[in-house]
Every structure is written in C-alpha cells, then in structure tokens.
Scaffold this motif. Structure first.
Motif, PDB file in Angstrom:
ATOM      1  N   GLY A  66       0.824  -1.201   0.000  1.00  6.95           N
ATOM      2  CA  GLY A  66       0.000   0.000   0.000  1.00  6.95           C
ATOM      3  C   GLY A  66       0.857   1.249   0.000  1.00  6.95           C
ATOM      4  O   GLY A  66       2.076   1.189  -0.181  1.00  6.95           O
ATOM      5  N   PRO A  67       0.241   2.414   0.208  1.00  7.54           N
ATOM      6  CA  PRO A  67       0.978   3.682   0.154  1.00  7.54           C
ATOM      7  C   PRO A  67       1.976   3.825   1.297  1.00  7.54           C
ATOM      8  O   PRO A  67       1.840   3.198   2.349  1.00  7.54           O
ATOM      9  N   LYS A 174      -2.502  -2.806   4.073  1.00  8.66           N
ATOM     10  CA  LYS A 174      -3.486  -3.753   3.557  1.00  8.66           C
ATOM     11  C   LYS A 174      -4.901  -3.200   3.712  1.00  8.66           C
ATOM     12  O   LYS A 174      -5.741  -3.313   2.802  1.00  8.66           O
ATOM     13  N   ALA A 175      -5.174  -2.617   4.877  1.00 14.14           N
ATOM     14  CA  ALA A 175      -6.506  -2.068   5.132  1.00 14.14           C
ATOM     15  C   ALA A 175      -6.801  -0.894   4.206  1.00 14.14           C
ATOM     16  O   ALA A 175      -7.933  -0.736   3.721  1.00 14.14           O
ATOM     17  N   ILE A 176      -5.792  -0.071   3.941  1.00 16.14           N
ATOM     18  CA  ILE A 176      -5.976   1.054   3.007  1.00 16.14           C
ATOM     19  C   ILE A 176      -6.283   0.523   1.612  1.00 16.14           C
ATOM     20  O   ILE A 176      -7.191   1.006   0.926  1.00 16.14           O
ATOM     21  N   ALA A 177      -5.529  -0.494   1.196  1.00 19.28           N
ATOM     22  CA  ALA A 177      -5.730  -1.059  -0.140  1.00 19.28           C
ATOM     23  C   ALA A 177      -7.121  -1.674  -0.287  1.00 19.28           C
ATOM     24  O   ALA A 177      -7.737  -1.611  -1.349  1.00 19.28           O
ATOM     25  N   GLU A 178      -7.624  -2.255   0.796  1.00 19.83           N
ATOM     26  CA  GLU A 178      -8.920  -2.930   0.736  1.00 19.83           C
ATOM     27  C   GLU A 178     -10.097  -1.979   0.888  1.00 19.83           C
ATOM     28  O   GLU A 178     -11.169  -2.210   0.324  1.00 19.83           O
ATOM     29  N   ILE A 263      -9.172  -1.024  12.721  1.00 14.58           N
ATOM     30  CA  ILE A 263      -8.463  -2.289  12.519  1.00 14.58           C
ATOM     31  C   ILE A 263      -8.425  -3.016  13.863  1.00 14.58           C
ATOM     32  O   ILE A 263      -7.727  -2.577  14.784  1.00 14.58           O
ATOM     33  N   PRO A 264      -9.161  -4.100  14.019  1.00 17.92           N
ATOM     34  CA  PRO A 264      -9.252  -4.775  15.325  1.00 17.92           C
ATOM     35  C   PRO A 264      -8.047  -5.658  15.631  1.00 17.92           C
ATOM     36  O   PRO A 264      -8.173  -6.848  15.871  1.00 17.92           O
ATOM     37  N   GLN A 265      -6.888  -5.063  15.613  1.00 17.19           N
ATOM     38  CA  GLN A 265      -5.650  -5.753  15.968  1.00 17.19           C
ATOM     39  C   GLN A 265      -4.785  -4.811  16.793  1.00 17.19           C
ATOM     40  O   GLN A 265      -4.804  -3.595  16.569  1.00 17.19           O
TER      41      GLN A 265
END
Length: 285
Positions: A66-67, A174-178, A263-265
C-alpha cells in the motif's frame, strides 16, 4: 488505597464468598486456573506467529502492499533504551513502506545521544529516516515539525517512548488497499519492558462519534491522509495536552463514516512509566 492492595482485598472477599457458597472445591479449581493463566499463559498473545511475519516479509519483498506511511515522532530528551526500542520496532517492520520523521526538540545536553542513535538507525534505513533538530515549543508545534518532514501519502502519530508492532505498517497498508479509508486506527496494549508481556489490551469499538466526543478512545495507532492533516492545519498548540483528541475531531468531521476504518488488531504498544500519560505524567493527548 493502593490499587494493588485494593485488588487483593477484592480478591480475598470474592474468595471467601465462593468458599462460603460453593465450598473448597470450586475455590481450588479457580485458583489453579488463575495460576495457570498468570504464570504459564501464552506470551506475546497479541503478536502474530513468526511464520506469519516471515510470510509478510516475503510478500513485501515484491513491493509494499500500500501507500507509504510517514511515522511522525516528536523527540524530547528521549531515554536511550526507549528510543532504541522505538527505532528497532520501525526498522523491523515486515513492510518496507514506511518513512520515519523525527523532530528533535531535546535540550543541548541530551541531543548528541539522541542524534547518535538516530544516525545509527539511518545507516540501516537510509533516506527513510528523516531527522531535524528544532526548538522546543510544545508537543503540537513539535509534532507539526515532524509532519512537515513527511513525504508519504499517509501520516501516523507515535510517541518517542512507545513501540510499533512488527506488522503495524503492513496491516495498515493492507486495510488502506482494501477499504480506501482516509482515517484508520487500531487497538493498542500497554507494556512496561517487553511487548511480549503486555499488561493490558485496549480493544476499541468501530467508529463511535458520540463516544469520541466524550474521550479520545482512538489514541494509537492513528493513521490518516497527509492531505487531510494539512487541510485542517495540523495540531493546535492551544490544545496541548489534548492535541490528538482535538486533531481527530477536526479530521473526522470532514469524512464520511465509510472513510473511517477500525483495525481490530493490537498494532501499537504504549509504554507505562513514571513520565508517561498512562503512568501518571505528561504525554500525548
């Protein structure tokens, strides 16, 4: 009353109640369960397995997912062991798609030691570590200086005595990409010495605007588009002490709920010590 003494008193009262109502058998079973969890429980319970981290590194060898995320850290007389642990946590990220922006407001007596550690880290990371010595004018001013060094599309805020989980940048990217989110935040944990032995976890709800009005439940790790940070003018010195809370409120009122991602981590470890916010001293808001 001392918190530990209070908890011991409550535990003794609960034990006597169970003993009276259910007998010695249940008391012994619960005591055995407590000892097992407390002294023999799984360590590093919020960290991925080594195989997972290695898989992330192999994936990122082909390119960051991602970025670029610019991690903005204001430094001030940072104790060497704390700064070394922070720098190592960034250098050891499974994703290389980060930039570390350090605004050093340390006094003249402490700055050489701080700069020495930063230079050693920069030898490994090269231009991904950006450092500038500045005059100390408060946490908001210093954070804004760190953000001014950034070139990444997204900014992340971190304290100079805390630690990022090794998969923090990878997971956020990953979260940004998704999701394409403009503002993301993760769960966090408190620790004293090693992140493998956290004292407590802070598991947050998905975006809850009414709750956020009451308190800054977002805290760390918070990541947001640099363009949004610039649009609201960064952090405001008049809000020092609650500067992050003020910033988040101004950022989030510009966004639609679909642009906000929890993000639940556990991606961030907040160190508890005498001078930290969690330890009773001054810190980020």
């Amino acid at each position: 009353m001392n918190l530990k003494l209070k908890r011991i008193k409550e535990l003794m009262g609960y034990t006597l109640q169970v003993l009276k109502e259910e007998g010695p058998g249940p008391v012994l079973r619960r005591a055995a369960g407590f000892i097992k969890r407390r002294f023999f429980g799984k360590k590093a319970r919020y960290l991925p397995k080594k195989q997972v981290l290695e898989a992330q590194r192999k994936e990122c060898a082909q390119g960051a997912p991602g970025p670029v995320i610019s991690i903005c850290v204001p430094l001030y007389n940072t104790p060497e062991p704390f700064l070394r642990q922070l720098l190592d946590s960034v250098l050891n990220q499974t994703s290389p798609g980060w930039e570390l922006c350090l605004a050093d407001a340390s006094d003249e007596a402490h700055r050489p030691a701080v700069k020495k550690l930063v230079d050693a880290a920069a030898e490994k990371a090269g231009s991904r570590i950006r450092y500038k010595a500045i005059e100390n004018k408060g946490i908001s001013h210093n954070t804004n200086h760190a953000a001014a060094l950034a070139t990444g599309e997204y900014l992340a805020l971190a304290d100079h005595d805390d630690v990022l989980a090794p998969h923090a940048i990878y997971t956020v990217q990953k979260a940004i990409a998704e999701t394409g989110a403009a503002f993301l935040y993760s769960d966090e944990a408190l620790f004293t010495k090693k992140i493998e032995k956290p004292t407590v976890g802070h598991f947050k709800p998905d975006y809850a605007p009414d709750y956020l009005l009451c308190c800054n439940y977002i805290c760390h790790l918070a990541v947001f588009r640099r363009s949004e940070f610039l649009a609201v003018g960064g952090e405001r010195p008049e809000c020092d002490g609650s500067q992050d809370h003020d910033l988040f409120l101004r950022l989030l009122e510009r966004l639609e709920p679909g642009q906000i991602c929890h993000i639940p981590q556990v991606l961030y470890y907040w160190r508890v010590h005498a001078a930290s916010t969690r330890g009773g001293g001054a810190g980020r808001g």
